[in-house]
Design a protein around this motif. Structure first.
Motif, PDB file in Angstrom:
ATOM      1  N   SER A 289       0.809  -1.221   0.000  1.00 20.91           N
ATOM      2  CA  SER A 289       0.000   0.000   0.000  1.00 20.91           C
ATOM      3  C   SER A 289       0.840   1.269   0.000  1.00 20.91           C
ATOM      4  O   SER A 289       0.283   2.366   0.016  1.00 20.91           O
ATOM      5  CB  SER A 289      -0.923   0.008   1.223  1.00 20.91           C
ATOM      6  N   ALA A 290       2.167   1.131   0.011  1.00 23.43           N
ATOM      7  CA  ALA A 290       3.024   2.318   0.019  1.00 23.43           C
ATOM      8  C   ALA A 290       2.825   3.108  -1.267  1.00 23.43           C
ATOM      9  O   ALA A 290       2.751   2.539  -2.363  1.00 23.43           O
ATOM     10  CB  ALA A 290       4.486   1.912   0.170  1.00 23.43           C
ATOM     11  N   ARG A 291       2.733   4.415  -1.123  1.00 25.53           N
ATOM     12  CA  ARG A 291       2.502   5.277  -2.283  1.00 25.53           C
ATOM     13  C   ARG A 291       3.745   5.332  -3.156  1.00 25.53           C
ATOM     14  O   ARG A 291       4.856   5.517  -2.675  1.00 25.53           O
ATOM     15  CB  ARG A 291       2.131   6.687  -1.824  1.00 25.53           C
ATOM     16  N   VAL A 292       3.542   5.173  -4.452  1.00 24.66           N
ATOM     17  CA  VAL A 292       4.646   5.221  -5.405  1.00 24.66           C
ATOM     18  C   VAL A 292       4.872   6.671  -5.806  1.00 24.66           C
ATOM     19  O   VAL A 292       3.961   7.348  -6.288  1.00 24.66           O
ATOM     20  CB  VAL A 292       4.341   4.362  -6.649  1.00 24.66           C
ATOM     21  N   LEU A 293       6.087   7.153  -5.588  1.00 22.68           N
ATOM     22  CA  LEU A 293       6.411   8.529  -5.938  1.00 22.68           C
ATOM     23  C   LEU A 293       6.694   8.648  -7.428  1.00 22.68           C
ATOM     24  O   LEU A 293       6.900   7.654  -8.133  1.00 22.68           O
ATOM     25  CB  LEU A 293       7.622   8.999  -5.134  1.00 22.68           C
ATOM     26  N   GLU A 294       6.692   9.872  -7.900  1.00 16.66           N
ATOM     27  CA  GLU A 294       7.028  10.111  -9.294  1.00 16.66           C
ATOM     28  C   GLU A 294       8.478   9.713  -9.555  1.00 16.66           C
ATOM     29  O   GLU A 294       9.304   9.645  -8.646  1.00 16.66           O
ATOM     30  CB  GLU A 294       6.832  11.591  -9.641  1.00 16.66           C
ATOM     31  N   ALA A 295       8.772   9.449 -10.814  1.00 15.05           N
ATOM     32  CA  ALA A 295      10.127   9.045 -11.178  1.00 15.05           C
ATOM     33  C   ALA A 295      11.120  10.150 -10.840  1.00 15.05           C
ATOM     34  O   ALA A 295      10.786  11.333 -10.805  1.00 15.05           O
ATOM     35  CB  ALA A 295      10.196   8.705 -12.663  1.00 15.05           C
ATOM     36  N   SER A 296      12.345   9.732 -10.584  1.00 17.24           N
ATOM     37  CA  SER A 296      13.371  10.680 -10.155  1.00 17.24           C
ATOM     38  C   SER A 296      14.097  11.346 -11.304  1.00 17.24           C
ATOM     39  O   SER A 296      14.945  12.197 -11.084  1.00 17.24           O
ATOM     40  CB  SER A 296      14.396   9.945  -9.280  1.00 17.24           C
ATOM     41  N   GLY A 297      13.800  10.952 -12.554  1.00 16.38           N
ATOM     42  CA  GLY A 297      14.444  11.587 -13.700  1.00 16.38           C
ATOM     43  C   GLY A 297      15.856  11.119 -13.950  1.00 16.38           C
ATOM     44  O   GLY A 297      16.658  11.857 -14.531  1.00 16.38           O
ATOM     45  N   ALA A 298      16.192   9.886 -13.520  1.00 13.38           N
ATOM     46  CA  ALA A 298      17.563   9.406 -13.670  1.00 13.38           C
ATOM     47  C   ALA A 298      17.952   9.206 -15.133  1.00 13.38           C
ATOM     48  O   ALA A 298      19.126   9.313 -15.489  1.00 13.38           O
ATOM     49  CB  ALA A 298      17.739   8.097 -12.898  1.00 13.38           C
ATOM     50  N   LEU A 299      16.982   8.898 -16.011  1.00 14.79           N
ATOM     51  CA  LEU A 299      17.289   8.629 -17.417  1.00 14.79           C
ATOM     52  C   LEU A 299      17.061   9.839 -18.316  1.00 14.79           C
ATOM     53  O   LEU A 299      17.302   9.753 -19.521  1.00 14.79           O
ATOM     54  CB  LEU A 299      16.427   7.462 -17.919  1.00 14.79           C
ATOM     55  N   ARG A 300      16.597  10.929 -17.770  1.00 20.75           N
ATOM     56  CA  ARG A 300      16.232  12.060 -18.625  1.00 20.75           C
ATOM     57  C   ARG A 300      17.433  12.677 -19.322  1.00 20.75           C
ATOM     58  O   ARG A 300      17.316  13.137 -20.458  1.00 20.75           O
ATOM     59  CB  ARG A 300      15.500  13.114 -17.804  1.00 20.75           C
ATOM     60  N   ASP A 301      18.574  12.716 -18.676  1.00 21.00           N
ATOM     61  CA  ASP A 301      19.759  13.291 -19.315  1.00 21.00           C
ATOM     62  C   ASP A 301      20.171  12.467 -20.534  1.00 21.00           C
ATOM     63  O   ASP A 301      20.489  13.019 -21.594  1.00 21.00           O
ATOM     64  CB  ASP A 301      20.907  13.376 -18.313  1.00 21.00           C
ATOM     65  N   MET A 302      20.157  11.149 -20.384  1.00 22.31           N
ATOM     66  CA  MET A 302      20.523  10.295 -21.516  1.00 22.31           C
ATOM     67  C   MET A 302      19.499  10.402 -22.643  1.00 22.31           C
ATOM     68  O   MET A 302      19.857  10.432 -23.825  1.00 22.31           O
ATOM     69  CB  MET A 302      20.658   8.845 -21.044  1.00 22.31           C
ATOM     70  N   LEU A 303      18.224  10.468 -22.279  1.00 20.31           N
ATOM     71  CA  LEU A 303      17.194  10.596 -23.307  1.00 20.31           C
ATOM     72  C   LEU A 303      17.287  11.933 -24.031  1.00 20.31           C
ATOM     73  O   LEU A 303      17.067  12.007 -25.244  1.00 20.31           O
ATOM     74  CB  LEU A 303      15.813  10.426 -22.680  1.00 20.31           C
ATOM     75  N   MET A 304      17.622  12.990 -23.311  1.00 28.37           N
ATOM     76  CA  MET A 304      17.774  14.289 -23.959  1.00 28.37           C
ATOM     77  C   MET A 304      18.958  14.286 -24.920  1.00 28.37           C
ATOM     78  O   MET A 304      18.883  14.848 -26.025  1.00 28.37           O
ATOM     79  CB  MET A 304      17.951  15.376 -22.894  1.00 28.37           C
ATOM     80  N   ALA A 305      20.057  13.651 -24.531  1.00 32.33           N
ATOM     81  CA  ALA A 305      21.200  13.548 -25.438  1.00 32.33           C
ATOM     82  C   ALA A 305      20.834  12.753 -26.687  1.00 32.33           C
ATOM     83  O   ALA A 305      21.221  13.112 -27.813  1.00 32.33           O
ATOM     84  CB  ALA A 305      22.381  12.898 -24.714  1.00 32.33           C
ATOM     85  N   ALA A 306      20.067  11.674 -26.504  1.00 32.91           N
ATOM     86  CA  ALA A 306      19.624  10.892 -27.656  1.00 32.91           C
ATOM     87  C   ALA A 306      18.690  11.706 -28.548  1.00 32.91           C
ATOM     88  O   ALA A 306      18.747  11.610 -29.781  1.00 32.91           O
ATOM     89  CB  ALA A 306      18.934   9.619 -27.179  1.00 32.91           C
TER      90      ALA A 306
END
Length: 323
Positions: A289-306
Motif C-alpha cells: 500500500s506504500a505510495r509510489v512517488l514520481e520518477a526521479s528523472g535518472a534517465l532524462r539526461d541520456m534521453l535528452m542527449a539521444a
C-alpha cells in the motif's frame, strides 16, 4: 502522471503515413507518336529508396525518444546497496556490513536527514532481488515511512555532541548575564568575534552598524524599532533585521538560575525547534500500500542527449534526400 505519456505511442504512425503519401512528381513530355497509342489515364507509382527507409526509421525513433523523455521511465539497475549516513563511525559500518553479508554491495554516503527521502524517491531503481541496508543515526520522521520493498535500518544511537556556542554580552550587568548563560553552558567572550553566535545587547544606545550576529537578545528595545510591533510567543518577542534575528523579553535578565534555565529553554525551543531523535534499529517490511512517488528523472539526461543526436541525424538525412 508521467506514465500517461506512453499512450501517445500511436503517434509513431504519423511518419509512416506521411512517407506513404509522398509522391514523386514527374513532368510529362508529349511524344509525336503518342497520338497513335490508345488513350490511358495517368497513374502514379511509389518507389521506396533505401534513404527513405532510414529516414522513416530515424523519425519514428525520434518520436519514441521524445515520448520516453516525457514519460520519464525508471530502469531498475541498482543491486545490493548500503546507505551510510555521513559522519558514521567507519569501523562500526564495516562490522555491520560484514554481519549483513553485504561486503560486495555498493555504498552510498549521504546526510542522515536526507536518507529516508532519497530512498523514497529512488526506490524503483533497485532490482527486485536487491537488498538494502541503511546505517547511521537517521532522524526520526513525523510519520513512519513505508516502502514497497524490504529495507533494514541499523542505528548507532551515539550521544549528540555538545555544541559550543559563543556569546558576547554588552551590558552593565555582566555578572548577572554570566549567571544566565552558565545554566546553559554557553561561552561568554570578552569581545565579539567570528565565532560569536549570540549577542546580548543590554544598553540604551544603538549598537555599531558593523556589529552582526545570527541571534540577538535585546533587553532594551529603544534602539531596535523592529521589535515595536513584533509578534509575541510564550512571553518572547522576535523580529528579523539586517543585524540578525532579534529576541526580547521583559523578564530579562532572569533573577534566579531556575528562571534563567526556563527562559533559555523557551528561547532555544522557539528558535531551533524540537531536538531530532534517532530512529531505533528496525526492519521495514515491504508494504504493497506504500505510495509510489514520481520518477526521479535518472534517465532524462541520456534521453535528452539521444533526442539531440536523433534530431541532428534527421536533419542531415532530410537534406541529403532532397539533393
Amino acid at each position: 502522471m508521467n506514465a500517461l505519456w506512453w499512450f501517445a505511442l500511436p503517434i509513431l504512425l504519423l511518419p509512416v503515413w506521411w512517407h506513404r503519401r509522398k509522391r514523386e512528381q514527374h513532368k510529362a513530355e508529349p511524344l509525336a507518336t503518342a497520338r497513335f497509342l490508345p488513350r490511358a489515364e495517368p497513374r502514379q507509382t511509389r518507389a521506396w529508396r533505401w534513404n527513405d527507409l532510414i529516414l522513416l526509421f530515424v523519425r519514428c525513433l525520434l518520436l519514441a525518444c521524445a515520448i520516453a523523455w516525457l514519460a520519464d521511465p525508471v530502469m531498475p539497475w541498482r543491486g545490493d546497496t548500503v546507505i551510510v549516513a555521513s559522519g558514521t563511525d567507519a569501523g562500526w559500518v564495516d562490522r555491520q556490513v560484514g554481519q549483513a553479508g553485504l561486503l560486495e554491495a555498493d555504498r552510498v554516503a549521504m546526510p542522515a536527514a536526507q536518507a529516508i527521502g532519497w530512498l523514497r524517491a529512488h526506490e524503483r531503481e533497485w532490482r527486485p532481488e536487491a537488498r538494502l541496508l541503511v546505517l547511521g543515526d537517521i532522524p526520526m520522521p513525523a510519520l513512519t515511512p513505508e516502502f514497497r520493498r524490504k529495507i533494514e535500518l541499523r542505528t548507532l544511537a551515539r550521544p549528540a555532541e555538545a555544541a559550543e556556542r559563543h556569546v558576547y554580552v554588552a551590558s552593565e550587568r555582566l555578572e548577572q548575564w554570566r549567571r544566565v548563560f552558565a545554566a546553559g553552558g554557553e561561552i561568554v567572550d570578552e569581545a565579539p568575534g567570528a565565532k560569536t553566535a549570540l549577542i546580548v545587547w543590554d544598553r540604551p544606545e544603538a549598537p555599531p552598524p558593523s556589529l552582526r550576529a545570527p541571534l540577538w537578545l535585546v533587553a532594551n528595545t529603544a534602539a531596535f524599532p523592529e521589535l515595536r510591533n513584533a509578534p509575541q510567543v510564550d512571553g518572547l518577542r522576535y523580529a528579523d533585521s539586517p543585524r540578525g534575528r532579534l529576541w526580547h523579553s521583559a523578564a530579562w535578565p532572569p533573577k534566579s538560575a531556575d528562571a534563567a534555565r526556563t527562559l533559555l529553554e523557551h528561547w532555544q525551543r522557539l528558535h531551533a525547534g524540537p531536538p531530532a531523535y534517532t530512529m531505533p534499529s528496525r526492519v521495514f517490511a515491504a508494504s504493497p500500500s506504500a505510495r509510489v512517488l514520481e520518477a526521479s528523472g535518472a534517465l532524462r539526461d541520456m534521453l535528452m542527449a539521444a533526442l539531440v543526436a536523433l534530431f541532428v541525424l534527421e536533419r542531415i538525412l532530410t537534406h541529403a534526400r532532397k539533393r
